[in-house]
Design a protein around this motif. Structure first.
Motif, mmCIF file in Angstrom:
data_model
loop_
_atom_site.group_PDB
_atom_site.id
_atom_site.type_symbol
_atom_site.label_atom_id
_atom_site.label_comp_id
_atom_site.label_asym_id
_atom_site.label_seq_id
_atom_site.Cartn_x
_atom_site.Cartn_y
_atom_site.Cartn_z
ATOM 1 N N ILE A 1 -58.728 -32.052 52.430
ATOM 2 C CA ILE A 1 -57.393 -31.970 53.048
ATOM 3 C C ILE A 1 -56.343 -32.598 52.136
ATOM 4 C CG2 ILE A 1 -56.003 -32.512 55.086
ATOM 5 C CD1 ILE A 1 -58.653 -32.838 56.641
ATOM 6 N N LYS A 2 -55.445 -31.763 51.604
ATOM 7 C CA LYS A 2 -54.418 -32.250 50.684
ATOM 8 C C LYS A 2 -53.100 -32.579 51.403
ATOM 9 C CE LYS A 2 -57.287 -31.795 47.387
ATOM 10 N NZ LYS A 2 -58.178 -32.962 47.305
ATOM 11 N N ALA A 3 -52.882 -31.956 52.538
ATOM 12 C CA ALA A 3 -51.631 -32.188 53.280
ATOM 13 C C ALA A 3 -51.799 -31.736 54.717
ATOM 14 C CB ALA A 3 -50.487 -31.419 52.632
ATOM 15 N N VAL A 4 -51.078 -32.427 55.615
ATOM 16 C CA VAL A 4 -51.076 -32.056 57.035
ATOM 17 C C VAL A 4 -49.618 -31.958 57.486
ATOM 18 C CG1 VAL A 4 -51.781 -32.722 59.377
ATOM 19 C CG2 VAL A 4 -53.251 -33.301 57.416
ATOM 20 N N VAL A 5 -49.312 -30.930 58.269
ATOM 21 C CA VAL A 5 -47.981 -30.800 58.870
ATOM 22 C C VAL A 5 -48.175 -30.740 60.380
ATOM 23 C CG1 VAL A 5 -45.894 -29.396 59.058
ATOM 24 C CG2 VAL A 5 -47.086 -29.557 56.856
ATOM 25 N N ASN A 6 -47.658 -31.745 61.086
ATOM 26 C CA ASN A 6 -47.778 -31.796 62.544
ATOM 27 C C ASN A 6 -46.428 -31.464 63.188
ATOM 28 O OD1 ASN A 6 -49.149 -32.690 65.114
ATOM 29 N ND2 ASN A 6 -47.460 -34.156 65.070
ATOM 30 N N VAL A 7 -46.487 -30.760 64.311
ATOM 31 C CA VAL A 7 -45.260 -30.431 65.060
ATOM 32 C C VAL A 7 -45.430 -30.848 66.518
ATOM 33 C CG1 VAL A 7 -43.830 -28.553 65.955
ATOM 34 C CG2 VAL A 7 -44.546 -28.539 63.560
ATOM 35 N N ASP A 8 -44.498 -31.636 66.991
ATOM 36 C CA ASP A 8 -44.502 -32.046 68.403
ATOM 37 C C ASP A 8 -43.052 -32.126 68.867
ATOM 38 O OD1 ASP A 8 -45.374 -32.881 70.850
ATOM 39 O OD2 ASP A 8 -46.262 -34.767 70.164
ATOM 40 N N VAL A 9 -42.777 -31.596 70.035
ATOM 41 C CA VAL A 9 -41.429 -31.523 70.609
ATOM 42 C C VAL A 9 -40.546 -30.612 69.743
ATOM 43 C CG1 VAL A 9 -39.371 -32.780 71.346
ATOM 44 C CG2 VAL A 9 -41.633 -33.765 71.738
#
Ligand SMILES: [Zn+2]
Length: 303
Positions: A168-176
């Motif tokens: 895993i090189k990067a994570v993009v999380n979306v909330d609200v």
């Protein structure tokens, strides 16, 4: 102005005022609105079934990760993450959004539109776009629609436990993410996330997007990844004023200038009976999904 044209423009103005405000200006936005409405259920198990149905209708293959979750309050509770894998590559960019809605204090089940049907559907729309171009990306894209975020980020933790974190090189999380054109993001995901933040800032500038950096940004599934030393961005959207009020509430200290007892717009809705479909601006969700898919393509190229 001659009387006749004055009359015409008055009539025209009256018509414009009387016309209903169209919340959705495209077929894609109308579909997103309908999908969000369909996700309003009375349990997360029903939300899961509806989301599966929507992914099948969109021809997006997925796998399910069932896990034993729950917390001290709920006791052992089964949960299910939905996982979409797009393209291939030696390493991964992971996109996360929680689809579960919260049980309110009075026992009612939240409609969970702002938190987080909007973010989930922004993710699904971004996945559809990335699925078209996945062949040209260097990284494999893994979209994890998590369960039990509201019980303590449990779905994200369960997914990471069984994943190969070294990929895993990067994570993009979306909330609200249900209304507004201002993209909010946190700066509190560790030193390892600095390069990702820089890429995000370039993306904001080059797409002329109003973005607001929060030194302190509220927690979501992103914390599971930052705690594991993985680079992660946590994003949400809001209207421009609401985003600044939220910034002041979290970062302005005692003397933040907000009136006594002031609660930013979004916090009057989420985790209350007010998190309802009328809050959704599907046009904004669609625009944000485009921002997201292009951001992931930019991250892919930058790594
Ligand atoms: Zn949430």
């Amino acid at each position: 102005m001659p009387m006749k044209s004055l009359l015409t423009s008055t009539v025209l103005a009256a018509c414009l005022l009387a016309a209903p405000v169209m919340a959705q200006s495209t077929d894609q936005a109308r579909a997103v609105h309908a999908s969000a409405e369909a996700l309003i259920k009375t349990s997360n198990a029903e939300r899961l079934d509806e989301l599966k149905r929507q992914l099948e209708a969109a021809n997006l293959p997925y796998t399910l990760q069932a896990f034993e979750g729950g917390n001290n309050r709920t006791g052992a509770t089964a949960g299910t993450n939905i996982v979409l894998t797009l393209g291939e590559g030696a390493s991964d960019i992971v996109m996360t959004a929680h689809y579960d809605a919260v049980v309110l204090r009075d026992g009612a089940f939240s409609h969970g539109v702002v938190d987080n049907a909007g973010g989930t559907l922004a993710m699904v729309e971004a996945a559809k776009a990335l699925n078209q171009t996945a062949g040209s990306l260097k990284h494999r894209i893994i979209v994890v629609l998590t369960d039990q975020e509201e019980l303590g980020l449990i779905g994200a933790r369960k997914w990471l436990e069984q994943a190969d974190a070294s990929r895993i090189k990067a994570v993009v999380n979306v909330d609200v993410a249900a209304y507004g054109q201002t993209v909010m993001y946190g700066l509190n995901n560790g030193d390892q996330s600095k390069d990702l933040v820089k890429t995000l800032r370039h993306h904001c500038a080059e797409t002329a997007t109003d973005c607001e950096a929060f030194p302190v940004y509220p927690p979501s599934d992103d914390r599971v990844f930052s705690a594991a030393g993985i680079p992660v961005l946590s994003l949400g959207i809001q209207n421009a004023v609401g985003a600044r009020q939220m910034w002041l509430a979290f970062n302005g200290g005692e003397d933040n200038g907000l009136r006594e007892g002031f609660v930013p717009d979004v916090f009057q809705n989420i985790h209350t009976h007010e998190d309802t479909i009328d809050k959704l601006k599907a046009d904004d969700v669609v625009a944000f999904s485009g921002f997201l898919s292009q951001l992931v393509a930019r991250i892919d190229a930058s790594l």
